[in-house]
Enzyme design. Structure first.
Site, PDB file in Angstrom:
ATOM      1  N   ARG A 195     -33.582  50.831  10.184  1.00  0.00           N
ATOM      2  CA  ARG A 195     -32.954  50.231   9.007  1.00  0.00           C
ATOM      3  C   ARG A 195     -33.807  49.115   8.424  1.00  0.00           C
ATOM      4  O   ARG A 195     -33.429  48.519   7.419  1.00  0.00           O
ATOM      5  CB  ARG A 195     -31.611  49.628   9.414  1.00  0.00           C
ATOM      6  CG  ARG A 195     -30.415  50.412   8.934  1.00  0.00           C
ATOM      7  CD  ARG A 195     -29.178  49.640   9.376  1.00  0.00           C
ATOM      8  NE  ARG A 195     -28.005  49.990   8.640  1.00  0.00           N
ATOM      9  CZ  ARG A 195     -27.127  50.920   9.006  1.00  0.00           C
ATOM     10  NH1 ARG A 195     -27.315  51.626  10.081  1.00  0.00           N
ATOM     11  NH2 ARG A 195     -26.056  51.129   8.278  1.00  0.00           N
TER      12      ARG A 195
ATOM     13  N   ARG B 136     -12.747  56.271   3.852  1.00  0.00           N
ATOM     14  CA  ARG B 136     -13.269  56.685   5.172  1.00  0.00           C
ATOM     15  C   ARG B 136     -12.291  56.322   6.280  1.00  0.00           C
ATOM     16  O   ARG B 136     -11.732  55.236   6.298  1.00  0.00           O
ATOM     17  CB  ARG B 136     -14.619  56.014   5.435  1.00  0.00           C
ATOM     18  CG  ARG B 136     -15.101  56.262   6.865  1.00  0.00           C
ATOM     19  CD  ARG B 136     -16.582  56.183   7.034  1.00  0.00           C
ATOM     20  NE  ARG B 136     -17.133  54.858   6.819  1.00  0.00           N
ATOM     21  CZ  ARG B 136     -18.439  54.597   6.878  1.00  0.00           C
ATOM     22  NH1 ARG B 136     -19.304  55.579   7.123  1.00  0.00           N
ATOM     23  NH2 ARG B 136     -18.875  53.391   6.670  1.00  0.00           N
TER      24      ARG B 136
ATOM     25  N   ARG C  13     -22.997  45.046   2.211  1.00  0.00           N
ATOM     26  CA  ARG C  13     -23.819  46.022   2.949  1.00  0.00           C
ATOM     27  C   ARG C  13     -24.744  46.765   1.998  1.00  0.00           C
ATOM     28  O   ARG C  13     -25.863  47.126   2.357  1.00  0.00           O
ATOM     29  CB  ARG C  13     -22.912  46.984   3.715  1.00  0.00           C
ATOM     30  CG  ARG C  13     -22.263  46.317   4.912  1.00  0.00           C
ATOM     31  CD  ARG C  13     -21.092  47.103   5.437  1.00  0.00           C
ATOM     32  NE  ARG C  13     -21.488  48.377   5.996  1.00  0.00           N
ATOM     33  CZ  ARG C  13     -20.667  49.418   6.121  1.00  0.00           C
ATOM     34  NH1 ARG C  13     -19.420  49.327   5.712  1.00  0.00           N
ATOM     35  NH2 ARG C  13     -21.099  50.529   6.644  1.00  0.00           N
TER      36      ARG C  13
ATOM     37  N   LYS D  99     -24.674  60.127   5.793  1.00  0.00           N
ATOM     38  CA  LYS D  99     -25.671  60.335   6.851  1.00  0.00           C
ATOM     39  C   LYS D  99     -25.021  60.843   8.139  1.00  0.00           C
ATOM     40  O   LYS D  99     -25.499  61.782   8.748  1.00  0.00           O
ATOM     41  CB  LYS D  99     -26.384  59.016   7.206  1.00  0.00           C
ATOM     42  CG  LYS D  99     -27.115  58.349   6.066  1.00  0.00           C
ATOM     43  CD  LYS D  99     -27.784  57.050   6.528  1.00  0.00           C
ATOM     44  CE  LYS D  99     -26.798  55.989   7.030  1.00  0.00           C
ATOM     45  NZ  LYS D  99     -25.872  55.481   6.002  1.00  0.00           N
TER      46      LYS D  99
ATOM     47  N   ARG E 264     -12.495  51.203   9.325  1.00  0.00           N
ATOM     48  CA  ARG E 264     -13.477  50.280   9.884  1.00  0.00           C
ATOM     49  C   ARG E 264     -13.368  48.929   9.192  1.00  0.00           C
ATOM     50  O   ARG E 264     -13.244  48.850   7.982  1.00  0.00           O
ATOM     51  CB  ARG E 264     -14.886  50.838   9.728  1.00  0.00           C
ATOM     52  CG  ARG E 264     -15.264  51.752  10.866  1.00  0.00           C
ATOM     53  CD  ARG E 264     -16.542  52.495  10.603  1.00  0.00           C
ATOM     54  NE  ARG E 264     -17.621  51.636  10.133  1.00  0.00           N
ATOM     55  CZ  ARG E 264     -18.850  52.089   9.884  1.00  0.00           C
ATOM     56  NH1 ARG E 264     -19.135  53.362  10.055  1.00  0.00           N
ATOM     57  NH2 ARG E 264     -19.776  51.271   9.460  1.00  0.00           N
TER      58      ARG E 264
HETATM   59  P1  ADP Z   1     -22.667  57.190   6.443  1.00  0.00           P
HETATM   60  O1  ADP Z   1     -22.897  57.671   7.850  1.00  0.00           O
HETATM   61  O2  ADP Z   1     -23.873  57.405   5.567  1.00  0.00           O
HETATM   62  O3  ADP Z   1     -22.160  55.793   6.375  1.00  0.00           O
HETATM   63  P2  ADP Z   1     -20.346  59.006   6.436  1.00  0.00           P
HETATM   64  O4  ADP Z   1     -20.917  60.296   6.908  1.00  0.00           O
HETATM   65  O5  ADP Z   1     -19.538  58.215   7.394  1.00  0.00           O
HETATM   66  O6  ADP Z   1     -21.533  58.102   5.797  1.00  0.00           O
HETATM   67  O7  ADP Z   1     -19.498  59.293   5.104  1.00  0.00           O
HETATM   68  C1  ADP Z   1     -18.808  58.242   4.418  1.00  0.00           C
HETATM   69  C2  ADP Z   1     -17.451  58.754   3.935  1.00  0.00           C
HETATM   70  O8  ADP Z   1     -17.651  59.722   2.883  1.00  0.00           O
HETATM   71  C3  ADP Z   1     -16.632  59.469   5.011  1.00  0.00           C
HETATM   72  O9  ADP Z   1     -15.281  59.207   4.780  1.00  0.00           O
HETATM   73  C4  ADP Z   1     -16.960  60.959   4.797  1.00  0.00           C
HETATM   74  O10 ADP Z   1     -15.904  61.799   5.233  1.00  0.00           O
HETATM   75  C5  ADP Z   1     -17.171  61.023   3.275  1.00  0.00           C
HETATM   76  N1  ADP Z   1     -18.208  61.979   2.874  1.00  0.00           N
HETATM   77  C6  ADP Z   1     -19.347  62.321   3.545  1.00  0.00           C
HETATM   78  N2  ADP Z   1     -20.083  63.215   2.835  1.00  0.00           N
HETATM   79  C7  ADP Z   1     -19.403  63.437   1.674  1.00  0.00           C
HETATM   80  C8  ADP Z   1     -19.651  64.262   0.522  1.00  0.00           C
HETATM   81  N3  ADP Z   1     -20.747  65.026   0.413  1.00  0.00           N
HETATM   82  N4  ADP Z   1     -18.717  64.226  -0.455  1.00  0.00           N
HETATM   83  C9  ADP Z   1     -17.619  63.444  -0.364  1.00  0.00           C
HETATM   84  N5  ADP Z   1     -17.331  62.648   0.689  1.00  0.00           N
HETATM   85  C10 ADP Z   1     -18.211  62.646   1.700  1.00  0.00           C
HETATM   86  P1  ADP Z   2     -22.892  53.171   7.904  1.00  0.00           P
HETATM   87  O1  ADP Z   2     -23.024  54.553   8.500  1.00  0.00           O
HETATM   88  O2  ADP Z   2     -21.656  53.039   7.107  1.00  0.00           O
HETATM   89  O3  ADP Z   2     -24.114  52.731   7.168  1.00  0.00           O
HETATM   90  P2  ADP Z   2     -23.335  52.290  10.581  1.00  0.00           P
HETATM   91  O4  ADP Z   2     -22.273  52.789  11.483  1.00  0.00           O
HETATM   92  O5  ADP Z   2     -24.643  53.003  10.572  1.00  0.00           O
HETATM   93  O6  ADP Z   2     -22.732  52.189   9.116  1.00  0.00           O
HETATM   94  O7  ADP Z   2     -23.642  50.757  10.882  1.00  0.00           O
HETATM   95  C1  ADP Z   2     -22.605  49.805  10.924  1.00  0.00           C
HETATM   96  C2  ADP Z   2     -23.213  48.432  11.160  1.00  0.00           C
HETATM   97  O8  ADP Z   2     -23.900  48.414  12.429  1.00  0.00           O
HETATM   98  C3  ADP Z   2     -24.279  48.003  10.159  1.00  0.00           C
HETATM   99  O9  ADP Z   2     -23.723  47.435   8.998  1.00  0.00           O
HETATM  100  C4  ADP Z   2     -25.067  46.985  10.990  1.00  0.00           C
HETATM  101  O10 ADP Z   2     -24.387  45.757  11.094  1.00  0.00           O
HETATM  102  C5  ADP Z   2     -25.075  47.621  12.363  1.00  0.00           C
HETATM  103  N1  ADP Z   2     -26.254  48.493  12.569  1.00  0.00           N
HETATM  104  C6  ADP Z   2     -26.257  49.839  12.774  1.00  0.00           C
HETATM  105  N2  ADP Z   2     -27.509  50.304  12.932  1.00  0.00           N
HETATM  106  C7  ADP Z   2     -28.337  49.230  12.818  1.00  0.00           C
HETATM  107  C8  ADP Z   2     -29.748  49.051  12.860  1.00  0.00           C
HETATM  108  N3  ADP Z   2     -30.606  50.094  13.041  1.00  0.00           N
HETATM  109  N4  ADP Z   2     -30.240  47.792  12.682  1.00  0.00           N
HETATM  110  C9  ADP Z   2     -29.423  46.731  12.511  1.00  0.00           C
HETATM  111  N5  ADP Z   2     -28.098  46.844  12.448  1.00  0.00           N
HETATM  112  C10 ADP Z   2     -27.540  48.070  12.593  1.00  0.00           C
END
Ligand code: ADP
Ligand code: ADP
Ligand code: ZN
Length: 214
Positions: free
Chosen positions: A88, A127, A171, A13, A160
């Site tokens: 969320r 990541r 999660r 995302k 992280r």
């Molecule tokens: P989210 O915001 O949904 O948690 P991230 O954008 O941080 O996800 O992506 C999670 C991990 O996967 C990061 O290390 C990112 O560089 C990698 N990643 C993102 N998109 C892809 C993809 N299409 N294929 C492989 N790895 C990806």
């Molecule tokens: P990822 O992209 O890997 O899903 P995020 O960076 O979006 O992780 O979120 C990391 C953490 O921050 C979540 O696991 C949660 O604890 C908190 N968080 C982020 N956005 C929200 C939300 N909209 N509501 C509740 N908790 C949140």
């Protein structure tokens, strides 16, 4: 254009939201990034949020809503935004719908980046994130030019705390219980679009552009 990104933790995302923000010149708003910035600065909000985040739990709706509603009042949101990690929960989605509706407005798209759980743990374990600018990399799939350094700002990359395998599993459970129901919510609202998030980063973005340019 007002867009919500949906998908499991690690689905990509954030990666896609940053590309959308750059191309369509709208701000990328990540609640996770805002919480992490507050933790880094040691604010009250950061202290409260950290306890939940470290356990892989969601920050309570009340705290999250206060934060995001304030963010929407900033001038850069006038032409829309791409929301990453918010809403969320159904309660958060309803609050967003209501606040937009009060202003005679609505979301344009909810884009679900679909990736099966089996691929998520691999993504999360590789990541690497830049705390200084929010840049995200992957040691195999999207490596930085210099190992351990952010391509965007030269900052130090780190793992992280909530990306450890046990926390990732928790999660994912939280995602299935509390966030996945949003797919039905936005399907009912008629704005859900789904993309195959297992493709490479640029292919996923091509599919998103097709949706946004249609
Ligand atoms: P989210 O915001 O949904 O948690 P991230 O954008 O941080 O996800 O992506 C999670 C991990 O996967 C990061 O290390 C990112 O560089 C990698 N990643 C993102 N998109 C892809 C993809 N299409 N294929 C492989 N790895 C990806
Ligand atoms: P990822 O992209 O890997 O899903 P995020 O960076 O979006 O992780 O979120 C990391 C953490 O921050 C979540 O696991 C949660 O604890 C908190 N968080 C982020 N956005 C929200 C939300 N909209 N509501 C509740 N908790 C949140
Ligand atoms: Zn950086």
């Amino acid at each position: 254009m007002k867009i919500v990104m949906l998908g499991a933790p690690g689905a990509g995302k954030g990666t896609q939201a940053k590309m959308i923000a750059a191309r369509y010149e709208i701000p990328h708003i990540s609640t996770g990034d805002i919480f992490r910035a507050n933790i880094k600065e040691g604010t009250e909000l950061g202290k409260k949020a950290k306890a939940f985040m470290d356990q892989g739990l969601l920050v309570p709706d009340e705290l999250t809503l206060e934060l995001i509603m304030d963010r929407f009042t900033k001038a850069d949101c006038a032409n829309g935004y791409v929301l990453d990690g918010f809403p969320r929960t159904i309660a958060q989605a309803e609050a967003l719908t209501a606040s937009l509706k009060a202003a005679g407005d609505a979301l344009d798209y909810a884009i679900d980046v679909d990736v099966p759980d089996s691929a998520i743990v691999e993504r999360m374990s590789g990541r690497r994130a830049c705390l200084a600018c929010g840049g995200t990399f992957h040691i195999m799939f999207n490596p930085p030019k210099v190992a351990g350094k952010c391509d965007l700002c030269g900052g130090e990359l780190s793992i992280r705390k909530d990306d450890e395998p046990e926390t990732v599993q928790k999660r994912l459970n939280v995602y299935h219980e509390q966030t996945q129901p949003l797919i039905n919510y936005y399907t009912a609202a008629g704005i859900l679009k789904s993309v195959d998030g297992t493709q490479d980063v640029n292919k996923v973005f091509d599919d998103i552009k097709d949706i946004l340019n249609a």
